[in-house]
Motif scaffolding. Sequence first.
Motif, PDB file in Angstrom:
ATOM      1  N   LYS A  68      16.560 118.627  67.964  1.00  0.00           N
ATOM      2  CA  LYS A  68      16.637 118.419  66.511  1.00  0.00           C
ATOM      3  C   LYS A  68      15.285 118.332  65.796  1.00  0.00           C
ATOM      4  O   LYS A  68      15.132 118.878  64.720  1.00  0.00           O
ATOM      5  N   HIS A  69      14.356 117.575  66.358  1.00  0.00           N
ATOM      6  CA  HIS A  69      13.098 117.363  65.634  1.00  0.00           C
ATOM      7  C   HIS A  69      11.907 117.559  66.551  1.00  0.00           C
ATOM      8  O   HIS A  69      11.989 117.276  67.734  1.00  0.00           O
ATOM      9  N   GLU A  70      10.820 117.968  65.956  1.00  0.00           N
ATOM     10  CA  GLU A  70       9.553 117.961  66.678  1.00  0.00           C
ATOM     11  C   GLU A  70       8.968 116.561  66.511  1.00  0.00           C
ATOM     12  O   GLU A  70       8.770 116.095  65.397  1.00  0.00           O
ATOM     13  N   ARG A  89      12.615 126.839  78.103  1.00  0.00           N
ATOM     14  CA  ARG A  89      13.673 127.157  79.077  1.00  0.00           C
ATOM     15  C   ARG A  89      15.024 127.326  78.397  1.00  0.00           C
ATOM     16  O   ARG A  89      15.869 128.075  78.849  1.00  0.00           O
ATOM     17  N   LEU A  90      15.222 126.598  77.309  1.00  0.00           N
ATOM     18  CA  LEU A  90      16.503 126.672  76.591  1.00  0.00           C
ATOM     19  C   LEU A  90      16.520 127.790  75.560  1.00  0.00           C
ATOM     20  O   LEU A  90      17.534 128.003  74.898  1.00  0.00           O
ATOM     21  N   ASN A  91      15.372 128.454  75.419  1.00  0.00           N
ATOM     22  CA  ASN A  91      15.243 129.482  74.385  1.00  0.00           C
ATOM     23  C   ASN A  91      15.543 128.898  73.002  1.00  0.00           C
ATOM     24  O   ASN A  91      16.293 129.469  72.220  1.00  0.00           O
ATOM     25  N   TRP A  92      14.978 127.750  72.759  1.00  0.00           N
ATOM     26  CA  TRP A  92      15.264 127.006  71.529  1.00  0.00           C
ATOM     27  C   TRP A  92      13.976 126.573  70.861  1.00  0.00           C
ATOM     28  O   TRP A  92      12.987 126.290  71.547  1.00  0.00           O
ATOM     29  N   ARG A  93      13.985 126.539  69.560  1.00  0.00           N
ATOM     30  CA  ARG A  93      12.800 126.064  68.851  1.00  0.00           C
ATOM     31  C   ARG A  93      13.218 125.151  67.715  1.00  0.00           C
ATOM     32  O   ARG A  93      14.312 125.292  67.184  1.00  0.00           O
TER      33      ARG A  93
END
Length: 188
Positions: A68-70, A89-93
């Motif tokens: 959810k947050h950086e 690894r999750l292909n998420w940003r």
Amino acid sequence: MTGANSTAQQTPACISDAELFMDELLEDPSLAQTREERRRLQLLTAKAEQNCLHCPLLEQCLYDAVVKHEVAGYCAGTTQRQRQLIRHRLNWRVEGENLDIFAGVHSGHQIDHDEVLRLRQANPTDSLESIALRLGCSLSTVKRHLRKERRGESIGRVKLAPVSPSVEQVMAAYQDVMGVREQGRRAA
Ligand code: SF4
């Protein structure tokens, strides 16, 4: 007394021992330049890690900090860098993350093609100018990326995950990253 004790037990260490979690070396490990500072960073990290590993909120905390947050600094048993590796690894940003890290770009400002598409899809009524503003690039850069996609030009990059990763996926990626780190330590 009992009530006060149980409240204290429920308070996460990052709040009850905020001084540790807000130490500038944990907030920004790049400040550890000397041998002594690196040693101190190691001790601080180990202490924060133990606190997080015993925290009942760890799973939810890690999920939020990854998906959810950086979050700056040490959080949920992970450094900022480790959380970036988990997202990779999750292909998420998440918004605010340095998009250039995995492209190996250390100077200049490279715009991530997938992020342009994701922002466009997530905000179909926003103007291209506002998307450019959010990405910190020019309008023509955004247009160029969208043109590429329309033409179906290959960009040689993996598409971003279309839906948020599950808690199980985040935990598996976390184990993966921390396992790699342990192997690295043993090999060192
Ligand atoms: S797991 Fe999260 S909530 Fe718990 S101590 Fe660590 S940073 Fe705080």
